[in-house]
Design a protein around this motif. Sequence first.
Motif, PDB file in Angstrom:
ATOM      1  N   ARG A   1      80.327  -1.099  78.057  1.00  0.00           N
ATOM      2  CA  ARG A   1      78.855  -2.203  78.540  1.00  0.00           C
ATOM      3  C   ARG A   1      78.328  -2.899  77.762  1.00  0.00           C
ATOM      4  O   ARG A   1      77.413  -3.840  77.626  1.00  0.00           O
ATOM      5  N   MET A   2      76.939  -1.624  78.201  1.00  0.00           N
ATOM      6  CA  MET A   2      75.920  -1.618  78.170  1.00  0.00           C
ATOM      7  C   MET A   2      75.713  -1.935  75.977  1.00  0.00           C
ATOM      8  O   MET A   2      74.386  -1.535  75.641  1.00  0.00           O
ATOM      9  N   SER A   3      76.536  -1.003  75.336  1.00  0.00           N
ATOM     10  CA  SER A   3      76.857  -0.840  73.849  1.00  0.00           C
ATOM     11  C   SER A   3      77.066  -1.448  72.948  1.00  0.00           C
ATOM     12  O   SER A   3      77.448  -2.634  73.399  1.00  0.00           O
ATOM     13  N   ASP A   4      75.622  -1.806  71.948  1.00  0.00           N
ATOM     14  CA  ASP A   4      76.579  -2.560  71.080  1.00  0.00           C
ATOM     15  C   ASP A   4      78.264  -2.030  70.501  1.00  0.00           C
ATOM     16  O   ASP A   4      78.578  -3.192  70.073  1.00  0.00           O
ATOM     17  N   ARG A   5      77.986  -0.374  70.066  1.00  0.00           N
ATOM     18  CA  ARG A   5      78.825  -0.620  69.578  1.00  0.00           C
ATOM     19  C   ARG A   5      79.620   0.532  70.189  1.00  0.00           C
ATOM     20  O   ARG A   5      79.115   1.006  71.283  1.00  0.00           O
ATOM     21  N   GLY A   6      81.135   1.310  69.865  1.00  0.00           N
ATOM     22  CA  GLY A   6      81.618   2.058  70.471  1.00  0.00           C
ATOM     23  C   GLY A   6      82.441   2.785  69.807  1.00  0.00           C
ATOM     24  O   GLY A   6      83.609   2.329  68.978  1.00  0.00           O
ATOM     25  N   TYR A   7      82.893   3.819  69.852  1.00  0.00           N
ATOM     26  CA  TYR A   7      83.574   4.409  69.590  1.00  0.00           C
ATOM     27  C   TYR A   7      84.774   5.718  70.502  1.00  0.00           C
ATOM     28  O   TYR A   7      84.402   5.842  71.024  1.00  0.00           O
ATOM     29  N   VAL A   8      85.935   5.741  70.066  1.00  0.00           N
ATOM     30  CA  VAL A   8      87.157   6.484  71.176  1.00  0.00           C
ATOM     31  C   VAL A   8      87.059   6.922  70.555  1.00  0.00           C
ATOM     32  O   VAL A   8      87.653   8.030  69.312  1.00  0.00           O
ATOM     33  N   LEU A   9      87.192   8.366  70.554  1.00  0.00           N
ATOM     34  CA  LEU A   9      87.906  10.082  70.756  1.00  0.00           C
ATOM     35  C   LEU A   9      88.845  10.287  71.646  1.00  0.00           C
ATOM     36  O   LEU A   9      89.116  10.018  72.538  1.00  0.00           O
ATOM     37  N   ALA A  10      89.751  10.721  70.749  1.00  0.00           N
ATOM     38  CA  ALA A  10      90.959  11.628  70.945  1.00  0.00           C
ATOM     39  C   ALA A  10      92.110  12.534  70.005  1.00  0.00           C
ATOM     40  O   ALA A  10      91.949  12.545  69.426  1.00  0.00           O
ATOM     41  N   SER A  11      91.990  13.991  71.069  1.00  0.00           N
ATOM     42  CA  SER A  11      92.576  15.560  70.283  1.00  0.00           C
ATOM     43  C   SER A  11      91.395  15.766  69.218  1.00  0.00           C
ATOM     44  O   SER A  11      91.772  15.842  68.049  1.00  0.00           O
ATOM     45  N   GLY A  12      90.027  15.581  69.262  1.00  0.00           N
ATOM     46  CA  GLY A  12      88.994  15.811  68.038  1.00  0.00           C
ATOM     47  C   GLY A  12      89.636  14.606  66.755  1.00  0.00           C
ATOM     48  O   GLY A  12      88.194  14.926  65.971  1.00  0.00           O
ATOM     49  N   GLU A  13      89.647  13.737  67.475  1.00  0.00           N
ATOM     50  CA  GLU A  13      89.606  12.760  65.903  1.00  0.00           C
ATOM     51  C   GLU A  13      89.283  11.307  66.263  1.00  0.00           C
ATOM     52  O   GLU A  13      89.539  11.348  67.248  1.00  0.00           O
ATOM     53  N   ASN A  14      89.261  10.367  65.316  1.00  0.00           N
ATOM     54  CA  ASN A  14      88.381   9.112  65.698  1.00  0.00           C
ATOM     55  C   ASN A  14      90.103   8.201  66.337  1.00  0.00           C
ATOM     56  O   ASN A  14      90.873   8.699  65.342  1.00  0.00           O
ATOM     57  N   ARG A  15      89.837   7.504  67.120  1.00  0.00           N
ATOM     58  CA  ARG A  15      91.199   6.996  67.721  1.00  0.00           C
ATOM     59  C   ARG A  15      90.616   5.758  67.454  1.00  0.00           C
ATOM     60  O   ARG A  15      91.736   4.249  67.248  1.00  0.00           O
ATOM     61  N   PHE A  16      89.652   5.017  68.218  1.00  0.00           N
ATOM     62  CA  PHE A  16      89.187   3.536  68.113  1.00  0.00           C
ATOM     63  C   PHE A  16      87.949   3.492  67.884  1.00  0.00           C
ATOM     64  O   PHE A  16      87.271   4.490  68.161  1.00  0.00           O
ATOM     65  N   GLU A  17      87.915   2.598  66.967  1.00  0.00           N
ATOM     66  CA  GLU A  17      86.217   2.039  66.862  1.00  0.00           C
ATOM     67  C   GLU A  17      86.194   0.189  66.824  1.00  0.00           C
ATOM     68  O   GLU A  17      86.863  -0.322  66.800  1.00  0.00           O
ATOM     69  N   GLY A  18      84.768   0.327  67.611  1.00  0.00           N
ATOM     70  CA  GLY A  18      84.614  -1.734  67.218  1.00  0.00           C
ATOM     71  C   GLY A  18      83.481  -1.329  68.214  1.00  0.00           C
ATOM     72  O   GLY A  18      82.735  -0.963  68.914  1.00  0.00           O
ATOM     73  N   THR A  19      82.340  -2.637  68.553  1.00  0.00           N
ATOM     74  CA  THR A  19      82.290  -3.316  69.484  1.00  0.00           C
ATOM     75  C   THR A  19      81.573  -2.858  70.764  1.00  0.00           C
ATOM     76  O   THR A  19      83.000  -3.173  71.406  1.00  0.00           O
TER      77      THR A  19
END
Length: 235
Positions: free
Chosen positions: A200-218
């Motif tokens: 909620r506070m962030s401009d953007r975010g990344y989701v990691l799962a099992s050491g890999e990029n899974r999702f990204e976006g605002t």
Amino acid sequence: MALLEVQSITAGYGDTEILRDVSMEVRAGEIVSIIGPNGAGKSTLMKTVFGLLHPRRGKVVFDGEDVSALPPYRIVERGMCYVPQVANVFTELSVSENLEMGAFLAKKGDIEARKERIYDYFPRLRERRHQRAGKMSGGERQMVAMGSALMLDPKLVLMDEPSAGLSPKMVGVIFEQIRQINDSGPAILIVEQNAQLSLRMSDRGYVLASGENRFEGTGQELLSDPEVARLYLGG
């Protein structure tokens, strides 16, 4: 140009690879969150960005310079600081002394003015400036750790689980202060267990799962994504 670019890094410990081909970026003035389940590699990513680990493949570029092989103190000199989750204050030193330790690269004549600026961020620390950090609450110690990191006017602040172990009320206080710090200039990269509050506070975010990029976006896109909500936000 991004302030921080993580370019397809692979990193780990010994024979174990924790991160595999992870990429992300932080632009000047942003708050960027990294979320994901326990064991996803979030803290390993922070340590690799800060030079505590070196990538086996890929590179870390900070302010246009490849810092992948630099030790942490050289990265600090370039304007990045790190607030780890644990062991982030000198418990036997006072609040004032902790802040002075954070200013190890500053000119001696600038230190008092820098401390006053930190006390403006964290008025509670001014009240307790002579108290030993080890005698303070968890939330107060987190303020000391954040204040020490800010003593060098960094361009980028890395924060690893700033709300860990804090009461709900203190979590709100710490996150409000993180927002105020960001408003004053530095970009912030944050790993946080309270994913909803962080996004909620962030401009953007990344989701990691099992050491890999899974999702990204605002931040809002990730909060609104039903799969992200189901898998990582308890929705």
